[in-house]
Design a protein around this motif. Sequence first.
Motif, PDB file in Angstrom:
ATOM      1  N   PHE A  71      48.981  23.815-107.085  1.00  0.00           N
ATOM      2  CA  PHE A  71      49.554  23.688-108.791  1.00  0.00           C
ATOM      3  C   PHE A  71      48.484  23.662-109.582  1.00  0.00           C
ATOM      4  O   PHE A  71      47.538  22.704-109.357  1.00  0.00           O
ATOM      5  CB  PHE A  71      50.460  22.542-108.610  1.00  0.00           C
ATOM      6  CG  PHE A  71      51.368  22.619-107.705  1.00  0.00           C
ATOM      7  CD1 PHE A  71      52.585  23.358-107.670  1.00  0.00           C
ATOM      8  CD2 PHE A  71      51.237  21.971-106.304  1.00  0.00           C
ATOM      9  CE1 PHE A  71      53.556  23.496-106.559  1.00  0.00           C
ATOM     10  CE2 PHE A  71      52.051  21.946-105.294  1.00  0.00           C
ATOM     11  CZ  PHE A  71      53.440  22.839-105.586  1.00  0.00           C
ATOM     12  N   GLN A  72      48.581  24.271-110.528  1.00  0.00           N
ATOM     13  CA  GLN A  72      47.789  24.169-111.759  1.00  0.00           C
ATOM     14  C   GLN A  72      48.175  22.871-112.577  1.00  0.00           C
ATOM     15  O   GLN A  72      49.158  22.522-112.839  1.00  0.00           O
ATOM     16  CB  GLN A  72      47.856  25.258-112.700  1.00  0.00           C
ATOM     17  CG  GLN A  72      46.631  25.511-113.455  1.00  0.00           C
ATOM     18  CD  GLN A  72      46.129  26.903-114.074  1.00  0.00           C
ATOM     19  OE1 GLN A  72      47.294  27.468-114.085  1.00  0.00           O
ATOM     20  NE2 GLN A  72      45.059  27.131-114.587  1.00  0.00           N
ATOM     21  N   ARG A  73      46.951  22.235-112.827  1.00  0.00           N
ATOM     22  CA  ARG A  73      47.678  20.867-113.500  1.00  0.00           C
ATOM     23  C   ARG A  73      47.982  21.217-114.883  1.00  0.00           C
ATOM     24  O   ARG A  73      47.363  21.929-115.500  1.00  0.00           O
ATOM     25  CB  ARG A  73      46.163  19.993-113.915  1.00  0.00           C
ATOM     26  CG  ARG A  73      45.856  18.883-112.545  1.00  0.00           C
ATOM     27  CD  ARG A  73      44.761  17.855-113.178  1.00  0.00           C
ATOM     28  NE  ARG A  73      44.385  17.221-111.868  1.00  0.00           N
ATOM     29  CZ  ARG A  73      45.021  16.267-111.508  1.00  0.00           C
ATOM     30  NH1 ARG A  73      46.161  15.925-111.993  1.00  0.00           N
ATOM     31  NH2 ARG A  73      44.762  15.623-110.586  1.00  0.00           N
ATOM     32  N   LYS A  74      48.886  20.448-115.431  1.00  0.00           N
ATOM     33  CA  LYS A  74      49.291  20.367-116.977  1.00  0.00           C
ATOM     34  C   LYS A  74      48.593  19.944-117.802  1.00  0.00           C
ATOM     35  O   LYS A  74      48.347  20.079-118.787  1.00  0.00           O
ATOM     36  CB  LYS A  74      50.818  20.112-116.999  1.00  0.00           C
ATOM     37  CG  LYS A  74      51.823  20.738-116.140  1.00  0.00           C
ATOM     38  CD  LYS A  74      51.742  22.199-116.396  1.00  0.00           C
ATOM     39  CE  LYS A  74      52.724  23.198-115.426  1.00  0.00           C
ATOM     40  NZ  LYS A  74      51.693  23.541-114.221  1.00  0.00           N
ATOM     41  N   THR A  96      46.139  20.527-108.544  1.00  0.00           N
ATOM     42  CA  THR A  96      46.580  19.751-107.404  1.00  0.00           C
ATOM     43  C   THR A  96      47.499  20.227-106.252  1.00  0.00           C
ATOM     44  O   THR A  96      47.579  21.527-106.510  1.00  0.00           O
ATOM     45  CB  THR A  96      47.598  18.520-107.846  1.00  0.00           C
ATOM     46  OG1 THR A  96      48.901  19.111-108.363  1.00  0.00           O
ATOM     47  CG2 THR A  96      47.131  17.745-109.317  1.00  0.00           C
ATOM     48  N   MET A 133      40.537  11.709-106.606  1.00  0.00           N
ATOM     49  CA  MET A 133      39.743  11.092-105.456  1.00  0.00           C
ATOM     50  C   MET A 133      38.478  12.064-105.526  1.00  0.00           C
ATOM     51  O   MET A 133      38.279  13.143-105.991  1.00  0.00           O
ATOM     52  CB  MET A 133      40.551  11.594-104.157  1.00  0.00           C
ATOM     53  CG  MET A 133      41.880  10.950-104.182  1.00  0.00           C
ATOM     54  SD  MET A 133      42.772  11.355-102.764  1.00  0.00           S
ATOM     55  CE  MET A 133      44.422  11.275-102.920  1.00  0.00           C
ATOM     56  N   SER A 161      49.265  13.234-109.494  1.00  0.00           N
ATOM     57  CA  SER A 161      48.553  12.586-108.340  1.00  0.00           C
ATOM     58  C   SER A 161      47.353  11.847-108.965  1.00  0.00           C
ATOM     59  O   SER A 161      46.723  12.452-109.803  1.00  0.00           O
ATOM     60  CB  SER A 161      47.927  13.844-107.539  1.00  0.00           C
ATOM     61  OG  SER A 161      47.237  14.743-108.263  1.00  0.00           O
ATOM     62  N   ALA A 162      46.845  10.936-108.345  1.00  0.00           N
ATOM     63  CA  ALA A 162      45.442  10.250-108.706  1.00  0.00           C
ATOM     64  C   ALA A 162      44.282  11.106-108.287  1.00  0.00           C
ATOM     65  O   ALA A 162      44.517  12.068-107.505  1.00  0.00           O
ATOM     66  CB  ALA A 162      45.415   8.860-107.976  1.00  0.00           C
ATOM     67  N   ARG A 194      50.603  14.874-102.365  1.00  0.00           N
ATOM     68  CA  ARG A 194      49.903  15.518-103.696  1.00  0.00           C
ATOM     69  C   ARG A 194      48.400  14.640-103.697  1.00  0.00           C
ATOM     70  O   ARG A 194      48.509  13.607-103.815  1.00  0.00           O
ATOM     71  CB  ARG A 194      50.698  15.456-104.904  1.00  0.00           C
ATOM     72  CG  ARG A 194      50.346  16.554-106.103  1.00  0.00           C
ATOM     73  CD  ARG A 194      50.456  18.008-105.712  1.00  0.00           C
ATOM     74  NE  ARG A 194      51.912  18.428-105.643  1.00  0.00           N
ATOM     75  CZ  ARG A 194      52.387  19.027-106.751  1.00  0.00           C
ATOM     76  NH1 ARG A 194      51.527  18.879-107.895  1.00  0.00           N
ATOM     77  NH2 ARG A 194      53.468  19.323-106.798  1.00  0.00           N
ATOM     78  N   GLU A 195      47.561  15.723-103.746  1.00  0.00           N
ATOM     79  CA  GLU A 195      46.410  15.205-104.191  1.00  0.00           C
ATOM     80  C   GLU A 195      45.718  15.837-105.120  1.00  0.00           C
ATOM     81  O   GLU A 195      45.847  17.045-105.515  1.00  0.00           O
ATOM     82  CB  GLU A 195      45.527  15.269-102.863  1.00  0.00           C
ATOM     83  CG  GLU A 195      45.779  14.582-101.754  1.00  0.00           C
ATOM     84  CD  GLU A 195      44.881  14.725-100.547  1.00  0.00           C
ATOM     85  OE1 GLU A 195      43.720  15.328-100.229  1.00  0.00           O
ATOM     86  OE2 GLU A 195      45.297  14.355 -99.339  1.00  0.00           O
ATOM     87  N   GLY A 196      44.955  15.164-106.053  1.00  0.00           N
ATOM     88  CA  GLY A 196      44.097  15.683-106.927  1.00  0.00           C
ATOM     89  C   GLY A 196      42.635  15.461-106.863  1.00  0.00           C
ATOM     90  O   GLY A 196      42.234  14.367-106.164  1.00  0.00           O
ATOM     91  N   CYS A 197      41.607  16.311-107.299  1.00  0.00           N
ATOM     92  CA  CYS A 197      40.115  15.880-106.852  1.00  0.00           C
ATOM     93  C   CYS A 197      39.269  16.020-108.262  1.00  0.00           C
ATOM     94  O   CYS A 197      39.537  17.025-108.905  1.00  0.00           O
ATOM     95  CB  CYS A 197      40.025  16.821-105.994  1.00  0.00           C
ATOM     96  SG  CYS A 197      38.277  16.829-105.353  1.00  0.00           S
TER      97      CYS A 197
END
Lengths: 168, 169
Positions: free
Chosen positions: B163-166, B106, A168, A165-166, B96-99
Amino acid sequence: MVARTTQVLFETGCNIADSSMTRLGGEFTVMLILQLPPALTPTALSQRFQPLAEHMELHIQVQPLSAGDRPTATQNNTLQSATLSLLGADQPGIVYRVTQFLADQHCNIVDLYTRVLGSAHQPIYSMVIEVEAPAHIDLQQQLQPGLTQLETLLHVEIHLRLADSALM
Amino acid sequence: MAILDILTYPDDRLREHAEEIEDFSDPALQCLIDDLLETMASLPACVGVAAPQTGRSLRLLVMDCGNGRKPPAHHHGQLVVINPDILHWSGTDIGREGCLSLPDYTGNVVRAQTVRVTFQDRQGVAQTLELTGYEARVMQHEIDHLDGRLFTDRIVSRKTDLFQRKNRL
């Protein structure tokens, strides 16, 4: 059960790192990664749990881990992750066929969760799998044809979501 | 211009309700907008930054879906969005989003598929845009920052949606 278990951990100075607790059928299961204080050995911790285990009829297993056993900081740039979700009529072989396919594609399963939903007469099988795979693979391209075949074979719906995912 | 530091959870400032902007001629505001744009451009695959993520409690965000790894076919390019208000939304979608402020995770988040947003641009001129799909998702994620919300507040199930980022950022 959770409160009594974590009370022992609190009183012995253990720090809970990762944990997974869930009810499967009528059984409650707890898996914990613990950091023990220097003076406490795994054997001693196990002994501290004995009275509780006898009182509540728990099966407790304490297993030492070396530092390398714990995949911590997720700093591995050679891996990518994806989530696969499946929904469909319950039938034998769903987990086996899907996980065998993933193994054949060099995807490592790091989390798998299944639940039977719906009614007793019309059970619906739900499965969510989180997989890791080498970062250089185009997972969508590699997995989608096989997943589509499995959908037809098993009469289920399978969705693949890449975790890329990107920000933000 | 400067690349700004990004606040990460659990910094309390991420939970503040940001203030409306009224003075568009303020040089400090124009400078902050430039800094946010530079910050966004400096981070790989970054499609949006909200002012509160940099410790400025203002209703200001910048976004550009073209910066993503797989940009959508249609998007509005770089946007400077001030005092936004969602007028209308329709449809729902899970994505799916990540911040930047939660770099280790995510999550699957339900958002409106299409939103009509009114806002002011950097000159204070009123604008209205209709955004769909991924661009609508980014806008909703960034507006949440202005209201002190993080995507984890919208997660339905930690077990299936977080989910934990890899790849650590």
